[in-house]
Design a protein around this motif. Structure first.
Motif, PDB file in Angstrom:
ATOM      1  N   ALA A  81     -14.879  -3.696  -4.450  1.00 30.53           N
ATOM      2  CA  ALA A  81     -14.100  -4.352  -3.401  1.00 30.53           C
ATOM      3  C   ALA A  81     -12.773  -4.861  -3.959  1.00 30.53           C
ATOM      4  CB  ALA A  81     -14.912  -5.495  -2.788  1.00 30.53           C
ATOM      5  N   MET A  82     -12.805  -5.440  -5.138  1.00 31.30           N
ATOM      6  CA  MET A  82     -11.567  -5.920  -5.744  1.00 31.30           C
ATOM      7  C   MET A  82     -10.643  -4.762  -6.097  1.00 31.30           C
ATOM      8  SD  MET A  82     -12.621  -9.253  -8.085  1.00 31.30           S
ATOM      9  CE  MET A  82     -13.642  -8.320  -9.236  1.00 31.30           C
ATOM     10  N   LEU A  83     -11.219  -3.658  -6.570  1.00 31.92           N
ATOM     11  CA  LEU A  83     -10.403  -2.476  -6.874  1.00 31.92           C
ATOM     12  C   LEU A  83      -9.721  -1.951  -5.612  1.00 31.92           C
ATOM     13  CD1 LEU A  83      -9.443  -0.225  -8.755  1.00 31.92           C
ATOM     14  CD2 LEU A  83     -11.613   0.956  -8.332  1.00 31.92           C
ATOM     15  N   LEU A  84     -10.448  -1.951  -4.506  1.00 36.90           N
ATOM     16  CA  LEU A  84      -9.860  -1.498  -3.241  1.00 36.90           C
ATOM     17  C   LEU A  84      -8.718  -2.396  -2.820  1.00 36.90           C
ATOM     18  CD1 LEU A  84      -9.953   0.382  -0.782  1.00 36.90           C
ATOM     19  CD2 LEU A  84     -11.657  -1.163   0.233  1.00 36.90           C
ATOM     20  N   VAL A  85      -8.885  -3.685  -2.986  1.00 37.22           N
ATOM     21  CA  VAL A  85      -7.815  -4.627  -2.630  1.00 37.22           C
ATOM     22  C   VAL A  85      -6.578  -4.393  -3.490  1.00 37.22           C
ATOM     23  CG1 VAL A  85      -7.155  -7.061  -2.644  1.00 37.22           C
ATOM     24  CG2 VAL A  85      -9.379  -6.376  -1.757  1.00 37.22           C
ATOM     25  N   VAL A  86      -6.784  -4.170  -4.797  1.00 41.13           N
ATOM     26  CA  VAL A  86      -5.646  -3.916  -5.692  1.00 41.13           C
ATOM     27  C   VAL A  86      -4.917  -2.645  -5.268  1.00 41.13           C
ATOM     28  CG1 VAL A  86      -5.010  -3.304  -8.057  1.00 41.13           C
ATOM     29  CG2 VAL A  86      -6.614  -5.173  -7.637  1.00 41.13           C
ATOM     30  N   GLY A  87      -5.677  -1.586  -4.951  1.00 36.93           N
ATOM     31  CA  GLY A  87      -5.048  -0.337  -4.520  1.00 36.93           C
ATOM     32  C   GLY A  87      -4.262  -0.499  -3.238  1.00 36.93           C
ATOM     33  N   LEU A  88      -4.818  -1.198  -2.264  1.00 37.74           N
ATOM     34  CA  LEU A  88      -4.118  -1.405  -0.996  1.00 37.74           C
ATOM     35  C   LEU A  88      -2.867  -2.245  -1.180  1.00 37.74           C
ATOM     36  CD1 LEU A  88      -7.165  -2.036   1.386  1.00 37.74           C
ATOM     37  CD2 LEU A  88      -5.766   0.040   1.199  1.00 37.74           C
ATOM     38  N   VAL A  89      -2.948  -3.263  -2.032  1.00 38.11           N
ATOM     39  CA  VAL A  89      -1.773  -4.096  -2.281  1.00 38.11           C
ATOM     40  C   VAL A  89      -0.672  -3.277  -2.938  1.00 38.11           C
ATOM     41  CG1 VAL A  89      -0.900  -6.017  -3.667  1.00 38.11           C
ATOM     42  CG2 VAL A  89      -3.025  -6.262  -2.393  1.00 38.11           C
ATOM     43  N   SER A 113       6.128   9.068  -4.302  1.00 46.21           N
ATOM     44  CA  SER A 113       4.793   8.922  -3.715  1.00 46.21           C
ATOM     45  C   SER A 113       4.180   7.606  -4.171  1.00 46.21           C
ATOM     46  CB  SER A 113       3.891  10.088  -4.141  1.00 46.21           C
ATOM     47  OG  SER A 113       2.552   9.854  -3.737  1.00 46.21           O
ATOM     48  N   PRO A 114       3.418   6.916  -3.308  1.00 46.75           N
ATOM     49  CA  PRO A 114       2.783   5.654  -3.707  1.00 46.75           C
ATOM     50  C   PRO A 114       1.560   5.858  -4.590  1.00 46.75           C
ATOM     51  CG  PRO A 114       2.135   6.207  -1.470  1.00 46.75           C
ATOM     52  CD  PRO A 114       3.159   7.241  -1.889  1.00 46.75           C
ATOM     53  N   TRP A 115       1.037   7.074  -4.653  1.00 49.11           N
ATOM     54  CA  TRP A 115      -0.238   7.272  -5.349  1.00 49.11           C
ATOM     55  C   TRP A 115      -0.162   7.114  -6.863  1.00 49.11           C
ATOM     56  CZ3 TRP A 115      -3.869   6.558  -2.160  1.00 49.11           C
ATOM     57  CH2 TRP A 115      -3.738   6.947  -0.834  1.00 49.11           C
ATOM     58  N   PRO A 116       0.894   7.547  -7.547  1.00 49.61           N
ATOM     59  CA  PRO A 116       0.960   7.260  -8.994  1.00 49.61           C
ATOM     60  C   PRO A 116       0.927   5.770  -9.310  1.00 49.61           C
ATOM     61  CG  PRO A 116       2.505   8.980  -8.425  1.00 49.61           C
ATOM     62  CD  PRO A 116       1.990   8.441  -7.121  1.00 49.61           C
ATOM     63  N   GLY A 117       1.642   4.989  -8.477  1.00 52.05           N
ATOM     64  CA  GLY A 117       1.608   3.546  -8.679  1.00 52.05           C
ATOM     65  C   GLY A 117       0.221   2.965  -8.437  1.00 52.05           C
ATOM     66  N   ALA A 118      -0.471   3.496  -7.418  1.00 54.22           N
ATOM     67  CA  ALA A 118      -1.830   3.033  -7.128  1.00 54.22           C
ATOM     68  C   ALA A 118      -2.775   3.377  -8.269  1.00 54.22           C
ATOM     69  CB  ALA A 118      -2.317   3.642  -5.821  1.00 54.22           C
ATOM     70  N   LEU A 119      -2.595   4.591  -8.840  1.00 55.97           N
ATOM     71  CA  LEU A 119      -3.424   4.984  -9.975  1.00 55.97           C
ATOM     72  C   LEU A 119      -3.153   4.101 -11.186  1.00 55.97           C
ATOM     73  CD1 LEU A 119      -5.431   6.904 -11.314  1.00 55.97           C
ATOM     74  CD2 LEU A 119      -3.500   8.435 -11.831  1.00 55.97           C
TER      75      LEU A 119
END
Length: 352
Positions: A81-89, A113-119
């Motif tokens: 759940a915390m990982l999901l919150v970090v990714g969404l933020v 793209s936002p995905w490299p930053g999310a990774l």
């Protein structure tokens, strides 16, 4: 470990500063402009704040609760759940603080793209969780070690208290027998014996409960006991108690010597035969030698069942209080029962 605990606040500050500045050290050259730095900085600040919150929550609550309860499912679901919150933020910060438009050398527009930053944020989150869990685990083991040490100390204290209780009633029983003997003889020494007994009981109640007592008080206690015992002796029964050396500057575990002296009076005196008890206490170079010699009038049954009780208790207390710093030898030789106790007292100096 103590140095790390002392400066752990600064270590946290330096660690988070490095964490916040690391993305800027890896930026490609074409992103070094004011708009991009501002966008990336705001996104990093927001995402880093969320990761830091997760770090301390995991450190102080999540991992300690898991170690205490062993609820793996709750632990894993909370981390996800915390990982999901970090990714969404992180993704939300990309759209909230968009980078500038850049073109390749051929004039093509670069698509961000936002995905490299999310990774990258997910990897940072994983590293932070591993680090905080390790720190929590180390603290958990340190607490367990402290608890085990406290339990061990409590067990030793309980054993010492039990041993002292075993010594005191045994001593009191013999002393009351002596006073009863004087009363039956209608001796004028009976009142003096009661006074001596009150002094002995006062010492046992108020001084002997301490971990250490001045050696001079222990010697005075022995004098009171010997004086009380001598009230019933005849001309053929003598006692010699000699103290030499600088005894004023030392402390000792209370009630160590009295079982030896008590044993000598109980089994070293005979009504029809000449009996002499010799007691020596010598202090030299912070080493104490206590010796008792008396005739051995014990029967085999009494010697094995009664006379060894007090000595065995003292031997256990010596093991607990003076590990590796004492020697105790006792036995019968040529009709004499001998006890020789040596103590290293270099750590028992009286505080002045």
């Amino acid at each position: 470990m103590k140095i790390l605990e002392r400066y752990q606040g600064w270590l946290h500050v330096v660690g988070w500063a490095f964490f916040a500045g690391l993305p800027f050290l890896t930026l490609p050259s074409f992103l070094w402009n004011q708009q991009d730095l501002l966008s990336i900085g705001m996104a990093q600040l927001l995402t880093g704040s969320v990761i830091a919150t997760c770090f301390y929550y995991n450190l102080r609550r999540l991992t300690p609760d898991f170690l205490a309860t062993q609820h793996l499912n709750r632990f894993v679901l909370t981390l996800l759940a915390m990982l999901l919150v970090v990714g969404l933020v992180r993704i939300g910060s990309f759209y909230g603080f968009p980078p500038g438009v850049h073109y390749s050398p051929r004039g093509r527009r670069r698509q961000f793209s936002p995905w490299p930053g999310a990774l990258s944020a997910s990897l940072s989150f994983g590293f932070a969780m591993i680090l905080s869990s390790l720190i929590a685990l180390i603290r958990h083991h340190a607490r367990l070690r402290d608890q085990q040490q406290q339990m061990a100390l409590g067990k030793v204290s309980a054993e010492l208290a039990m041993l002292k209780l075993q010594v005191s009633p045994h001593f009191l029983f013999n002393t009351l027998n002596n006073i009863r003997w004087l009363a039956r003889q209608k001796s004028q020494k009976t009142e003096d014996a009661v006074v001596k007994l009150s002094q002995l009981l006062r010492y046992m109640l108020y001084q002997a409960q301490r971990d250490r007592v001045p050696l001079t008080q222990e010697i005075e206690h022995l004098h009171h006991y010997i004086d009380l015992q001598q009230m019933r002796l005849n001309d053929r029964q003598t006692v010699d108690f000699v103290v030499t050396g600088p005894v004023e500057a030392l402390e000792i575990e209370p009630l160590l010597f009295i079982p030896f002296v008590e044993n000598a009076f109980k089994y070293g005196l005979h009504g029809q035969e000449t009996s002499h008890i010799q007691i020596r206490l010598v202090v030299a170079d912070n080493e104490l030698l206590f010796s008792v010699q008396n005739p051995d009038f014990t029967t085999s049954g009494a010697s094995s069942e009664d006379s060894g009780i007090g000595i065995a208790n003292v031997a256990q207390r010596l093991t607990l209080h003076y590990p590796g710093r004492h020697t105790l030898h006792y036995g019968t030789e040529a009709g004499k029962f001998n006890i020789a106790l040596t103590l290293a007292l270099h750590q028992e100096m009286v505080n002045v």
